[in-house]
Design an enzyme around this catalytic site. Structure first.
Site, PDB file in Angstrom:
ATOM      1  N   GLU A   1      44.340  42.547  27.119  1.00 40.63           N
ATOM      2  CA  GLU A   1      45.051  41.359  27.551  1.00 40.63           C
ATOM      3  C   GLU A   1      45.242  40.400  26.448  1.00 40.63           C
ATOM      4  O   GLU A   1      44.728  40.484  25.448  1.00 40.63           O
ATOM      5  CB  GLU A   1      43.859  40.484  28.729  1.00 40.63           C
ATOM      6  CG  GLU A   1      43.736  41.619  29.838  1.00 40.63           C
ATOM      7  CD  GLU A   1      42.992  40.953  30.857  1.00 40.63           C
ATOM      8  OE1 GLU A   1      43.331  41.187  31.926  1.00 40.63           O
ATOM      9  OE2 GLU A   1      41.864  40.024  30.712  1.00 40.63           O
TER      10      GLU A   1
ATOM     11  N   ASP B   1      43.063  31.392  30.895  1.00 46.14           N
ATOM     12  CA  ASP B   1      43.497  31.519  29.853  1.00 46.14           C
ATOM     13  C   ASP B   1      44.393  30.137  29.396  1.00 46.14           C
ATOM     14  O   ASP B   1      45.228  29.663  30.253  1.00 46.14           O
ATOM     15  CB  ASP B   1      44.524  32.477  29.818  1.00 46.14           C
ATOM     16  CG  ASP B   1      44.035  33.766  30.346  1.00 46.14           C
ATOM     17  OD1 ASP B   1      42.885  33.861  31.040  1.00 46.14           O
ATOM     18  OD2 ASP B   1      44.757  34.862  30.504  1.00 46.14           O
TER      19      ASP B   1
HETATM   20  C1  FRU Z   1      43.012  37.128  31.189  1.00 46.19           C
HETATM   21  C2  FRU Z   1      44.210  37.361  32.423  1.00 46.19           C
HETATM   22  C3  FRU Z   1      45.359  37.832  31.944  1.00 46.19           C
HETATM   23  C4  FRU Z   1      46.191  37.266  33.106  1.00 46.19           C
HETATM   24  C5  FRU Z   1      45.734  35.971  33.496  1.00 46.19           C
HETATM   25  C6  FRU Z   1      45.578  35.969  35.023  1.00 46.19           C
HETATM   26  O1  FRU Z   1      42.200  36.379  31.331  1.00 46.19           O
HETATM   27  O2  FRU Z   1      43.464  38.434  33.206  1.00 46.19           O
HETATM   28  O3  FRU Z   1      45.487  39.135  31.463  1.00 46.19           O
HETATM   29  O4  FRU Z   1      47.586  37.102  32.824  1.00 46.19           O
HETATM   30  O5  FRU Z   1      44.332  36.142  33.126  1.00 46.19           O
HETATM   31  O6  FRU Z   1      45.260  34.685  35.374  1.00 46.19           O
END
Ligand code: FRU
Length: 497
Positions: free
Chosen positions: A226, A44
């Site tokens: 998320e 992300d």
């Molecule tokens: C989304 C996610 C988020 C988390 C991160 C962990 O892709 O699962 O919810 O903070 O990636 O790398």
């Protein structure tokens, strides 16, 4: 015999040397107009903040491997949203946990008190994920922490009383996106928790009070919600709020996807009367996208150009994943409902090396795209079926266009190269047409390993990745009924040295 042994010993060394001899950013499958990390694993985008002419992009990063692991915040900067420079890691895991996704704000009036010597603090707000707590099966291993920077993002100091928002007993409790709410002079945190969004408020980024919850009985619920974002727009003089909610799994095309809701936010609660489930991108590879803070009324969005369904298995060797092209995000009213729009940032123009306008598509026949990177722009009057085929000498191709029968745009990556890493990868994806206008404006952006399609100002946007043996350097086009007129094909230069 000694000779054979020597060959056996030397051959792996030669292979190693030939892989490592490839110049950084020019290895096979390396995107040339999208940001990707030099090495290591990325997911992300995080901490997107614009400060003094620089766009900062932090990102979920594991430098020691090409698969997900203990998360850090990697860091890259850009002056124009197209050319990027990767900087040293900004935040390392610590005793509270890994550094998961989150956001960053410019604390203009020093509400946090972190400002010193007249310097405005940047404050990062992120989830700390405690792997031990997770392993032990507790339900409080994700908590929110903050860090600040007094040198415009170059170095960060973690707050000594972290976490600032403790977990109330929810297994999934993460990805804080914080915005200033000027009407009440307070910060609003939008947080993902299971398949709900929680809103918190704070006067100083250090103490947080729960305001409300959103999500029961509305939207897609096939996975964890998320990376949310709450973005205000003014449409026809009215303030309208967009709530972006990423979901994984349970996305429209399987795996990860970005749904959104449009409604009102009153400083405490988000509400909407529009109960339809809407998707910001109809492709498979635009996830965890959020917007930059501190850009005024310009809303700029970027997503992780991959999907958890196969992201850790794609066939790149030194790094994994890229970001989408940054996009100008908008809201458009149609038949009394609001929909997101997206278009590539204008700075993409900077990459144009040469443009050719084709009077009509029948003249696009085996047209060379020397670099394998291109932007196509055209309008189909009185929309009818059309397709563009991008291929290579190895006989691999990706096709994108519009199906009249399905009233949908599509990207077909069934013959686009390596796909053995995931049984569901080599498929066609359709994106419903939302616009009801007669004419349809299309922008397509092709890179070595991705295609982004923006139809009707991005009312329908699609992003797909693929892994051909060589870039697609041949363009062909076709259409039903009559030829598409005036197709502008621009070849794009690489953003890397
Ligand atoms: C989304 C996610 C988020 C988390 C991160 C962990 O892709 O699962 O919810 O903070 O990636 O790398």
């Amino acid at each position: 015999m000694y000779c054979r042994i020597a060959v056996r010993l030397i051959a792996p060394l030669l292979i190693f040397l030939s892989v490592s001899a490839q110049p950084v950013y020019h290895e096979p499958y390396r995107p040339q107009i999208h940001f990707s990390p030099q090495t290591g694993w990325m997911n992300d985008p995080n901490g997107l903040v614009y400060v003094d002419g620089t766009y900062h992009m932090f990102f979920q990063y594991f430098p020691d491997s090409t698969v997900w692991g203990p998360m850090h915040w990697g860091h890259a900067v850009s002056k124009d949203l197209v050319h990027w420079k990767q900087l040293p890691i900004a935040l390392y895991p610590d005793s509270i946990g890994y550094i998961f996704s989150g956001s960053a704000v410019v604390d203009e009036s020093n509400t946090s008190g972190f400002g010193a010597g007249g310097k405005t603090p940047l404050v990062a707000i992120y989830t700390q994920h405690d792997p031990k707590g997770e392993k032990q099966g507790t339900n409080h291993f994700q908590n929110q922490s903050i860090a600040y920077s007094l040198d415009r993002g170059s170095s960060w100091t973690k707050f000594n009383r972290n976490p600032v928002l403790s977990n109330p007993g929810l297994k999934d409790f993460r990805d804080p996106k914080v915005n200033w709410y000027p009407e009440d002079k307070k910060w609003i945190m939008t947080l993902a928790a299971g398949d709900r969004i929680l809103f918190y408020s704070s006067p100083d980024l250090k103490t947080w009070n729960k305001e409300s919850e959103f999500g029961a009985g509305i939207g897609a619920h096939g996975g964890a919600w998320e990376c949310p974002d709450l973005v205000p727009f003014t449409v026809e003089g009215k303030k309208i709020w967009l709530l972006i909610v990423n979901i994984n799994p349970g996305g429209l095309q399987g795996g990860s996807g970005t749904q959104y809701f449009v409604g009102n936010f009153d400083g405490h609660q988000f509400s909407t009367t529009d109960t339809s489930t809407k998707w910001a991108d109809y492709g498979t590879d635009d996830y965890a996208g959020i917007t930059w803070s501190n850009t005024g009324s310009d809303k700029i969005f970027i997503g992780w150009m991959s999907n958890w369904q196969y992201g850790t298995r794609v066939p790149t060797t030194k790094w994994r994943s890229a970001m989408t092209i940054p996009r100008v995000l908008g809201l458009q009213k149609m038949n009394n409902k609001y929909y997101t729009t997206m278009r590539p940032v204008d700075a993409l123009d900077k990459l144009v090396e040469k443009s050719t306008s084709y009077k009509h598509v029948s003249s696009i026949d085996n047209t060379p795209l020397t670099s394998g990177r291109a932007r196509l722009e055209f309008t189909v009057d009185d929309l009818y079926a059309f397709s563009f085929v991008f291929s290579n000498a190895a006989g691999q191709y990706v096709t994108a266009g519009y199906s009249e029968e399905k009233n949908s745009f599509f990207i077909d990556r069934t013959h686009a190269g390596v796909s053995s890493f995931d049984p569901g990868f080599a498929t066609i994806h359709y994106g419903s047409r939302i616009s009801t206008s007669k004419n349809c404006r299309i922008i397509m952006v092709l890179d070595n390993t991705s295609l982004e399609l923006f139809a009707d100002d991005g009312l329908t946007t699609m992003t797909d990745i693929f892994f051909p043996d060589q870039p697609f350097t041949i363009l062909q086009a076709g259409s039903s009924r009559k030829p598409v007129e005036d197709v502008k094909v621009s070849e794009l230069s690489s953003i890397w040295p």
